[in-house]
Scaffold this motif. Structure first.
Motif, PDB file in Angstrom:
ATOM      1  N   GLN A  70       0.828  -1.203   0.000  1.00 45.10           N
ATOM      2  CA  GLN A  70       0.000   0.000   0.000  1.00 45.10           C
ATOM      3  C   GLN A  70       0.867   1.260   0.000  1.00 45.10           C
ATOM      4  O   GLN A  70       0.613   2.206  -0.757  1.00 45.10           O
ATOM      5  N   SER A  71       1.873   1.278   0.851  1.00 44.01           N
ATOM      6  CA  SER A  71       2.755   2.438   0.942  1.00 44.01           C
ATOM      7  C   SER A  71       3.464   2.687  -0.388  1.00 44.01           C
ATOM      8  O   SER A  71       3.598   3.830  -0.830  1.00 44.01           O
ATOM      9  N   HIS A  72       3.902   1.605  -1.021  1.00 45.77           N
ATOM     10  CA  HIS A  72       4.572   1.728  -2.314  1.00 45.77           C
ATOM     11  C   HIS A  72       3.608   2.226  -3.393  1.00 45.77           C
ATOM     12  O   HIS A  72       3.918   3.157  -4.145  1.00 45.77           O
ATOM     13  N   TYR A  73       2.437   1.616  -3.450  1.00 45.46           N
ATOM     14  CA  TYR A  73       1.494   1.941  -4.530  1.00 45.46           C
ATOM     15  C   TYR A  73       1.062   3.402  -4.459  1.00 45.46           C
ATOM     16  O   TYR A  73       0.964   4.087  -5.488  1.00 45.46           O
ATOM     17  N   GLY A  82       8.348   7.044   6.867  1.00 39.55           N
ATOM     18  CA  GLY A  82       8.037   6.438   8.147  1.00 39.55           C
ATOM     19  C   GLY A  82       7.622   4.984   8.063  1.00 39.55           C
ATOM     20  O   GLY A  82       7.343   4.360   9.090  1.00 39.55           O
ATOM     21  N   VAL A  83       7.559   4.419   6.830  1.00 37.28           N
ATOM     22  CA  VAL A  83       7.164   3.020   6.658  1.00 37.28           C
ATOM     23  C   VAL A  83       8.377   2.164   6.307  1.00 37.28           C
ATOM     24  O   VAL A  83       8.647   1.146   6.953  1.00 37.28           O
ATOM     25  N   TYR A  84       9.123   2.567   5.282  1.00 37.07           N
ATOM     26  CA  TYR A  84      10.314   1.807   4.901  1.00 37.07           C
ATOM     27  C   TYR A  84      11.312   2.718   4.208  1.00 37.07           C
ATOM     28  O   TYR A  84      10.984   3.827   3.765  1.00 37.07           O
ATOM     29  N   LYS A  85      12.553   2.238   4.125  1.00 39.09           N
ATOM     30  CA  LYS A  85      13.611   2.928   3.404  1.00 39.09           C
ATOM     31  C   LYS A  85      14.046   2.070   2.223  1.00 39.09           C
ATOM     32  O   LYS A  85      13.920   0.839   2.259  1.00 39.09           O
ATOM     33  N   ILE A  91      11.119  -4.527  -4.135  1.00 41.72           N
ATOM     34  CA  ILE A  91      10.106  -3.766  -4.866  1.00 41.72           C
ATOM     35  C   ILE A  91      10.490  -3.780  -6.332  1.00 41.72           C
ATOM     36  O   ILE A  91      11.594  -3.356  -6.705  1.00 41.72           O
ATOM     37  N   VAL A  92       9.585  -4.299  -7.155  1.00 45.62           N
ATOM     38  CA  VAL A  92       9.773  -4.286  -8.604  1.00 45.62           C
ATOM     39  C   VAL A  92       8.891  -3.180  -9.172  1.00 45.62           C
ATOM     40  O   VAL A  92       7.659  -3.208  -9.016  1.00 45.62           O
ATOM     41  N   LYS A  93       9.511  -2.203  -9.800  1.00 45.68           N
ATOM     42  CA  LYS A  93       8.784  -1.056 -10.335  1.00 45.68           C
ATOM     43  C   LYS A  93       7.875  -1.464 -11.492  1.00 45.68           C
ATOM     44  O   LYS A  93       8.067  -2.510 -12.117  1.00 45.68           O
ATOM     45  N   ASP A  94       6.889  -0.619 -11.784  1.00 47.70           N
ATOM     46  CA  ASP A  94       6.055  -0.827 -12.960  1.00 47.70           C
ATOM     47  C   ASP A  94       6.896  -0.697 -14.225  1.00 47.70           C
ATOM     48  O   ASP A  94       7.871   0.073 -14.276  1.00 47.70           O
TER      49      ASP A  94
END
Length: 578
Positions: free
Chosen positions: A414-417, A423-426, A557-560
């Motif tokens: 969710q944070s990525h999208y 404050g969630v991840y680095k 994380i794999v980008k679009d």
């Protein structure tokens, strides 16, 4: 022959003609995917094993849970949570192409499903066939919340081995008299190793070798017939040997990918893995004989473990299991036989033919080296009068590249999208160990890992080579690693420290085994390759639950990409809130 001209007869002639056409289509192998609906009610059920009754978290009151069947279909599972525990389900090994919202690990691709709430898992199985499995992916609930996924090949694609007379799921698990949620809570509080299980099980049954055990898995066979055993290991913390007395097994598939068949008297299967084997009922001892199918632990660490054996029965022409002197037990390797483990792994090769090619990336865009292993933290100051129960009063921890992963309080996907990562991840997960050392030799003093939520970001369609290196900081031990969202090729394995100049030239880039879960050997390394062609956030972790609980995990994380089918669609409307 005279045909009536009445409408009713014409109708039935048309129906018969359509049925014939449909039959010919099926015979020709045409298959139109369908949508399969399941409902999973997560409920408590009192279950008794070893004369000990306790409430188990189950799906639809079953332990193990129900089997999902598919054939390249869309699958929709509505999960309703009726227990006090938060719940998520992971569909282990399903690629989840552009359906990362359905992958299931808690606080990674979704927030948990809370008491009284529901969530619909919606995904399409594309280009896969074989044995996979599903399980709870939060805390230690998978001990009882798990089941098989059986994906049949398309109708025009038979198995690349003789058709079996019958197919049988064989699910290896653990029985704990204790509440496993309390076991892990206590271990994390004290910093020591957890208590161990009280028995192993086959399809939920401990078998006759345990005290006060009256339930035994029985496989009835007929002489000369061949059976396909779909073996799954959902155990929390145990790699397992499996064998059948006086019988050999032919390995034909691992993790839903066909392999070059080979015979073995004993197989090794780690938590998270599946293995399909052919069993031919060719014992020469005559009729009405019974042979034990058994599983026992393979252990590489120095801690305590459940040193017991689960037994079921392979029964020839026998309608009822008889506990008699005719039972024949199999022989196992030593519980710590790492040579057997290495030799067994070396036998696994992809079919790599025109029908089932091994699409190994021949060139790689990115190379990574991740150290994976156990570590020790000082006992926190000022936490009551409790002395930590790890070695020398420390607390056990685990890390990847010296980072002990901390799950966030909201889902990473969710944070990525929504690009709300603060404050969630680095995004600064290191490509290599932050400080090099003799990974399998005497460790340096400054090995305290950092706690954090860091991810590795890579572009769509990147070809990746990843070397996972075990470390000796708190003792060398094997680590079965699972990568969500992808299959990968195991192009190399070895003992000691990985050496790029010496080891890379010996990689198998022709027919390496393709898996979703594979073991980093004790005191050694494993090299894998995969193509990052699935946008989203993908968990990677050790499948020994205690190691994962200690922090042996990370996320990619794999980008679009640029094309219309290279991006993650919006989340479903019923995505659970945090």
């Amino acid at each position: 022959m005279l045909l009536c001209a009445c409408p009713g007869v014409k109708y039935w002639l048309i129906v018969i003609l359509l049925m014939v056409i449909q039959y010919l289509d099926i015979a020709a192998g045409k298959h139109e995917s369908t949508t399969r609906h399941y409902k999973f009610n997560v409920r408590l059920k009192n279950v008794t094993r070893l004369c000990h009754s306790k409430p188990l978290v189950t799906v639809n009151g079953r332990y193990p849970g129900p089997t999902i069947f598919a054939r390249g279909d869309r699958v929709i599972i509505k999960l309703v949570n009726h227990v006090k525990d938060n719940v998520t389900i992971h569909w282990h090994g399903v690629r989840q192409l552009r359906s990362g919202w359905a992958d299931g690990p808690g606080y990674v691709t979704q927030c948990p499903i809370q008491t009284g709430k529901s969530y619909v898992y919606n995904f399409t199985i594309t280009g896969q066939r074989g044995t996979l499995w599903w399980h709870a992916h939060i805390s230690w609930l998978r001990v009882s919340v798990h089941g098989a996924i059986i994906i049949y090949p398309n109708l025009h694609l038979p198995y690349p081995f003789p058709k079996p007379h019958k197919e049988v799921p064989v699910i290896l698990g653990e029985w704990w008299n204790a509440n496993t949620e309390k076991v892990i809570q206590q271990a994390l509080q004290t910093g020591g190793g957890p208590n161990v299980s009280d028995a192993y099980t086959i399809n939920g049954l401990p078998g006759p070798l345990y005290n006060c055990s009256n339930e035994t898995f029985v496989l009835k066979v007929h002489p000369g017939q061949t059976y396909l055993l779909r073996i799954i290991n959902p155990a929390l913390n145990d790699e397992l040997f499996l064998a059948i007395a006086n019988h050999s097994l032919t390995v034909v598939e691992v993790d839903a990918v066909y392999v070059k068949p080979f015979q073995t008297d004993t197989l090794l299967i780690t938590p998270g893995q599946t293995t399909n084997v052919l069993l031919t009922a060719n014992a020469t001892s005559g009729k009405n004989k019974q042979f034990v199918i058994a599983a026992s632990p393979f252990v590489t660490g120095s801690g305590t473990f459940d040193n017991s054996t689960v037994a079921g029965i392979v029964s020839y022409n026998s309608h009822k299991f008889k506990n008699s002197s005719t039972i024949i037990l199999p022989k196992f390797p030593s519980f710590n036989d790492t040579n057997f483990a290495a030799n067994f792994s070396a036998k696994l090769k992809s079919l790599a033919n025109s029908q089932f090619p091994a699409l190994v990336p021949q060139k790689v865009d990115r190379k990574f080296l991740f150290t994976v292993g156990l570590g020790l933290n000082p006992c926190p100051v000022g936490v009551g009068n409790t002395t930590c129960q790890g070695p020398n009063g420390t607390k056990f921890t685990a890390s990847v590249n010296n980072i002990s992963f901390v799950l966030p309080s909201t889902a990473l996907l969710q944070s990525h999208y929504f690009n709300q990562i603060k404050g969630v991840y680095k995004t600064n997960f290191p490509d290599n160990p932050p400080f090099p050392f003799n990974y399998t030799g005497t460790p340096p003093n400054n090995t305290k890992p950092m706690n954090g939520t860091r991810v590795k970001v890579i572009p769509f369609n990147t070809t990746v080579q990843l070397v996972l290196q075990d470390t000796s900081i708190a003792g060398t031990v094997s680590h079965p690693f699972h990568l969500h969202g992808f299959n990968f090729f195991v192009v190399g394995q070895g003992v000691g420290n990985y050496n790029e100049s010496k080891d890379a030239p010996n990689f198998n880039l022709v027919d390496p085994v393709e898996r979703n879960t594979a073991g980093v050997p004790k005191g050694g390394w494993m090299a894998i390759r995969f193509r990052a062609d699935n946008p989203g956030v993908w968990f990677m972790h050790c499948h020994l639950e205690i190691h994962k609980s200690w922090g042996l995990k990370m996320a990619w994380i794999v980008k679009d990409g640029k094309g219309p089918l290279q991006s993650l669609p919006p989340p479903p409307s019923d995505l659970p809130p945090c």
